[in-house]
Design a protein around this motif. Structure first.
Motif, PDB file in Angstrom:
ATOM      1  N   LEU A 290       0.828  -1.208   0.000  1.00  0.00           N
ATOM      2  CA  LEU A 290       0.000   0.000   0.000  1.00  0.00           C
ATOM      3  C   LEU A 290       0.864   1.259   0.000  1.00  0.00           C
ATOM      4  CD1 LEU A 290      -2.816  -0.830   2.593  1.00  0.00           C
ATOM      5  CD2 LEU A 290      -3.025  -0.646   0.112  1.00  0.00           C
ATOM      6  N   TRP A 291       2.002   1.221   0.682  1.00  0.00           N
ATOM      7  CA  TRP A 291       2.868   2.392   0.815  1.00  0.00           C
ATOM      8  C   TRP A 291       4.004   2.322  -0.189  1.00  0.00           C
ATOM      9  CZ3 TRP A 291       1.732   6.610   3.556  1.00  0.00           C
ATOM     10  CH2 TRP A 291       0.760   6.510   4.538  1.00  0.00           C
ATOM     11  N   LEU A 292       4.196   3.420  -0.934  1.00  0.00           N
ATOM     12  CA  LEU A 292       5.282   3.533  -1.901  1.00  0.00           C
ATOM     13  C   LEU A 292       6.066   4.802  -1.618  1.00  0.00           C
ATOM     14  CD1 LEU A 292       3.320   2.787  -5.202  1.00  0.00           C
ATOM     15  CD2 LEU A 292       4.683   1.181  -3.869  1.00  0.00           C
ATOM     16  N   SER A 293       7.354   4.763  -1.898  1.00  0.00           N
ATOM     17  CA  SER A 293       8.202   5.947  -1.813  1.00  0.00           C
ATOM     18  C   SER A 293       8.938   6.075  -3.126  1.00  0.00           C
ATOM     19  CB  SER A 293       9.208   5.819  -0.678  1.00  0.00           C
ATOM     20  OG  SER A 293       8.552   5.758   0.562  1.00  0.00           O
ATOM     21  N   GLY A 294       9.312   7.307  -3.473  1.00  0.00           N
ATOM     22  CA  GLY A 294      10.030   7.494  -4.718  1.00  0.00           C
ATOM     23  C   GLY A 294      10.518   8.903  -4.908  1.00  0.00           C
ATOM     24  N   THR A 295      11.006   9.170  -6.121  1.00  0.00           N
ATOM     25  CA  THR A 295      11.500  10.488  -6.497  1.00  0.00           C
ATOM     26  C   THR A 295      10.835  10.923  -7.795  1.00  0.00           C
ATOM     27  OG1 THR A 295      13.348   9.518  -7.709  1.00  0.00           O
ATOM     28  CG2 THR A 295      13.771  10.151  -5.414  1.00  0.00           C
ATOM     29  N   VAL A 296      10.889  12.219  -8.043  1.00  0.00           N
ATOM     30  CA  VAL A 296      10.340  12.800  -9.269  1.00  0.00           C
ATOM     31  C   VAL A 296      11.456  12.813 -10.309  1.00  0.00           C
ATOM     32  CG1 VAL A 296       9.301  14.860 -10.288  1.00  0.00           C
ATOM     33  CG2 VAL A 296       8.738  14.202  -7.935  1.00  0.00           C
ATOM     34  N   ASN A 297      11.243  12.167 -11.443  1.00  0.00           N
ATOM     35  CA  ASN A 297      12.288  12.038 -12.457  1.00  0.00           C
ATOM     36  C   ASN A 297      12.806  13.381 -12.948  1.00  0.00           C
ATOM     37  OD1 ASN A 297      12.003   9.283 -12.266  1.00  0.00           O
ATOM     38  ND2 ASN A 297      10.822   9.075 -14.136  1.00  0.00           N
ATOM     39  N   GLU A 298      11.918  14.332 -13.178  1.00  0.00           N
ATOM     40  CA  GLU A 298      12.304  15.629 -13.724  1.00  0.00           C
ATOM     41  C   GLU A 298      13.109  16.459 -12.728  1.00  0.00           C
ATOM     42  OE1 GLU A 298       9.721  19.284 -15.282  1.00  0.00           O
ATOM     43  OE2 GLU A 298       9.325  17.410 -16.327  1.00  0.00           O
ATOM     44  N   ASN A 299      12.881  16.223 -11.424  1.00  0.00           N
ATOM     45  CA  ASN A 299      13.580  16.969 -10.380  1.00  0.00           C
ATOM     46  C   ASN A 299      13.781  16.065  -9.166  1.00  0.00           C
ATOM     47  OD1 ASN A 299      14.585  18.730  -8.497  1.00  0.00           O
ATOM     48  ND2 ASN A 299      13.225  20.394  -9.076  1.00  0.00           N
ATOM     49  N   PRO A 300      14.871  15.276  -9.136  1.00  0.00           N
ATOM     50  CA  PRO A 300      15.088  14.305  -8.063  1.00  0.00           C
ATOM     51  C   PRO A 300      15.250  14.916  -6.673  1.00  0.00           C
ATOM     52  CG  PRO A 300      16.644  13.964  -9.879  1.00  0.00           C
ATOM     53  CD  PRO A 300      15.879  15.197 -10.172  1.00  0.00           C
ATOM     54  N   ALA A 301      15.334  16.238  -6.557  1.00  0.00           N
ATOM     55  CA  ALA A 301      15.366  16.879  -5.239  1.00  0.00           C
ATOM     56  C   ALA A 301      14.033  16.680  -4.521  1.00  0.00           C
ATOM     57  CB  ALA A 301      15.679  18.367  -5.370  1.00  0.00           C
ATOM     58  N   TYR A 302      12.980  16.343  -5.284  1.00  0.00           N
ATOM     59  CA  TYR A 302      11.663  16.073  -4.708  1.00  0.00           C
ATOM     60  C   TYR A 302      11.483  14.569  -4.530  1.00  0.00           C
ATOM     61  CZ  TYR A 302      10.137  20.842  -5.362  1.00  0.00           C
ATOM     62  OH  TYR A 302      10.012  22.201  -5.274  1.00  0.00           O
ATOM     63  N   SER A 303      11.057  14.188  -3.334  1.00  0.00           N
ATOM     64  CA  SER A 303      10.736  12.787  -3.058  1.00  0.00           C
ATOM     65  C   SER A 303       9.358  12.734  -2.407  1.00  0.00           C
ATOM     66  CB  SER A 303      11.796  12.157  -2.152  1.00  0.00           C
ATOM     67  OG  SER A 303      11.891  12.848  -0.928  1.00  0.00           O
ATOM     68  N   PHE A 304       8.803  11.540  -2.313  1.00  0.00           N
ATOM     69  CA  PHE A 304       7.446  11.405  -1.790  1.00  0.00           C
ATOM     70  C   PHE A 304       7.242  10.052  -1.130  1.00  0.00           C
ATOM     71  CE2 PHE A 304       7.430   9.492  -5.912  1.00  0.00           C
ATOM     72  CZ  PHE A 304       6.673   8.346  -5.734  1.00  0.00           C
TER      73      PHE A 304
END
Length: 69
Positions: free
Chosen positions: A23-37
């Motif tokens: 249910l829980w996922l973590s990752g980064t934004v490809n266009e700007n890897p300084a952003y994670s979620f």
């Protein structure tokens, strides 16, 4: 309710969790890897999801600082 794919791998990279089992996922934004979620993601959208979608909880960080929850 009709929904699209759970993960758009052109836009994000999953770094923790398995979209078919967790249910829980973590990752980064490809266009700007300084952003994670971190997100709680379901197979189908519902009234509990953000804007009726598949994500019910979401936290976003920029360079390790929480910017949205």
């Amino acid at each position: 309710m009709e929904t699209g794919p759970i993960v758009d791998t052109d836009r994000i990279t999953i770094t923790k969790g398995d979209i078919s089992a967790d249910l829980w996922l973590s990752g980064t934004v490809n266009e700007n890897p300084a952003y994670s979620f971190t997100a709680k993601v379901f197979d189908v959208g519902s009234r509990y999801g953000l804007d009726g979608g598949q994500i019910s909880k979401l936290t976003v960080w920029h360079n390790g600082n929480e910017v949205a929850s």
